[in-house]
Design an enzyme around this catalytic site. Structure first.
Site, PDB file in Angstrom:
ATOM      1  N   CYS A  79       0.835  -1.209   0.000  1.00  0.00           N
ATOM      2  CA  CYS A  79       0.000   0.000   0.000  1.00  0.00           C
ATOM      3  C   CYS A  79       0.876   1.268   0.000  1.00  0.00           C
ATOM      4  O   CYS A  79       1.513   1.547  -1.000  1.00  0.00           O
ATOM      5  CB  CYS A  79      -0.987  -0.066   1.160  1.00  0.00           C
ATOM      6  SG  CYS A  79      -2.452   0.916   0.831  1.00  0.00           S
ATOM      7  N   ILE A 133      -7.248  -0.596   1.612  1.00  0.00           N
ATOM      8  CA  ILE A 133      -7.594   0.520   2.505  1.00  0.00           C
ATOM      9  C   ILE A 133      -7.061   1.811   1.878  1.00  0.00           C
ATOM     10  O   ILE A 133      -5.854   2.041   1.859  1.00  0.00           O
ATOM     11  CB  ILE A 133      -6.976   0.307   3.912  1.00  0.00           C
ATOM     12  CG1 ILE A 133      -7.386  -1.066   4.480  1.00  0.00           C
ATOM     13  CG2 ILE A 133      -7.395   1.437   4.858  1.00  0.00           C
ATOM     14  CD1 ILE A 133      -6.618  -1.486   5.720  1.00  0.00           C
ATOM     15  N   HIS A 169      -3.313  -4.804   1.691  1.00  0.00           N
ATOM     16  CA  HIS A 169      -2.674  -5.135   2.966  1.00  0.00           C
ATOM     17  C   HIS A 169      -2.745  -6.652   3.162  1.00  0.00           C
ATOM     18  O   HIS A 169      -3.807  -7.169   3.502  1.00  0.00           O
ATOM     19  CB  HIS A 169      -3.407  -4.450   4.121  1.00  0.00           C
ATOM     20  CG  HIS A 169      -3.170  -2.984   4.189  1.00  0.00           C
ATOM     21  ND1 HIS A 169      -2.318  -2.405   5.100  1.00  0.00           N
ATOM     22  CD2 HIS A 169      -3.670  -1.973   3.457  1.00  0.00           C
ATOM     23  CE1 HIS A 169      -2.306  -1.108   4.921  1.00  0.00           C
ATOM     24  NE2 HIS A 169      -3.120  -0.817   3.928  1.00  0.00           N
ATOM     25  N   GLU A 171      -1.172  -8.146   5.483  1.00  0.00           N
ATOM     26  CA  GLU A 171      -0.801  -8.403   6.885  1.00  0.00           C
ATOM     27  C   GLU A 171      -1.997  -8.347   7.832  1.00  0.00           C
ATOM     28  O   GLU A 171      -1.849  -8.645   9.011  1.00  0.00           O
ATOM     29  CB  GLU A 171       0.289  -7.399   7.328  1.00  0.00           C
ATOM     30  CG  GLU A 171      -0.158  -5.978   7.616  1.00  0.00           C
ATOM     31  CD  GLU A 171      -0.492  -5.144   6.391  1.00  0.00           C
ATOM     32  OE1 GLU A 171      -0.500  -5.673   5.271  1.00  0.00           O
ATOM     33  OE2 GLU A 171      -0.787  -3.951   6.574  1.00  0.00           O
TER      34      GLU A 171
END
Ligand code: GLN
Length: 192
Positions: A79, A133, A169, A171
């Protein structure tokens, strides 16, 4: 093997958790003296690229990290991390490391409504969950840059030598497969 996680702003703790789930040692880069130790790979997390970029310069981390990436240190940018690696941004005059031959659009899905979750195929990884996001995407990639993931036709994952950049993302989804893929690159690089 030891992985450095840039930890000046953003979602760095989540990356550390992923590495710890995989039994891989990691440490945080917060200031210049953190760079004194040896490491085999670097993660640039999501967050706010402008803030991270400014902090990198203020903390004198920018040039040493740029040098390491140019010398072939494996790097995973997620990102905002992808934005930091991009050679050019289509809707922002700033560039940061500029080591990844792609043109990236910041906030490409819109600022407020641009967050969503999906599952899609990543070349060499398989189908994985992806959380977007306020994400960027890659508008165009250099001829030598491998496109490893697309969502709705937009490029969301690329690989260029030892640099991997993704819009999403990986993670925050509980799936470690993209990190495992990155660690393979780190392993090859760390061999004497
Ligand atoms: N919108 C952020 C930026 O442009 C990136 C968002 C993220 O990393 N989740 O820097």
């Amino acid at each position: 093997m030891k992985i450095a996680v840039l930890s000046v702003q953003g979602a760095f703790i989540e990356h550390e958790k992923m590495l710890s789930l995989l039994g891989v040692q990691s440490f945080e880069i917060r200031q210049k003296r953190d760079l004194e130790q040896e490491f085999d790979g670097l993660i640039l997390p999501g967050g706010e690229s402008t803030v991270i970029g400014n902090l990198l310069k203020e903390l004198d981390l920018f040039e040493p990290l740029e040098k390491k990436i140019k010398e072939g240190l494996p790097v995973l940018g997620t990102c905002a991390g992808l934005i930091l690696l991009a050679e050019k941004l289509s809707n922002d005059a700033n560039t940061y490391f500029g080591t990844l031959p792609v043109i990236v659009r910041r906030n490409a899905y819109g600022r407020q409504l641009g967050s969503f979750y999906t599952e899609e195929e990543v070349t060499g990884v398989g189908k994985i969950p992806m959380a977007f996001i306020r994400a960027p995407f890659v508008e165009s990639a250099g001829a030598d840059t491998e496109i490893i993931a697309r969502v709705d036709g937009n490029i969301v994952g690329v690989k260029y030598h030892n640099q991997i950049g993704v819009s999403f993302h990986p993670e925050v989804t509980g799936c470690t497969r993209l990190h495992e893929y990155f660690l393979q690159t780190c392993q090859v690089h760390s061999k004497p």
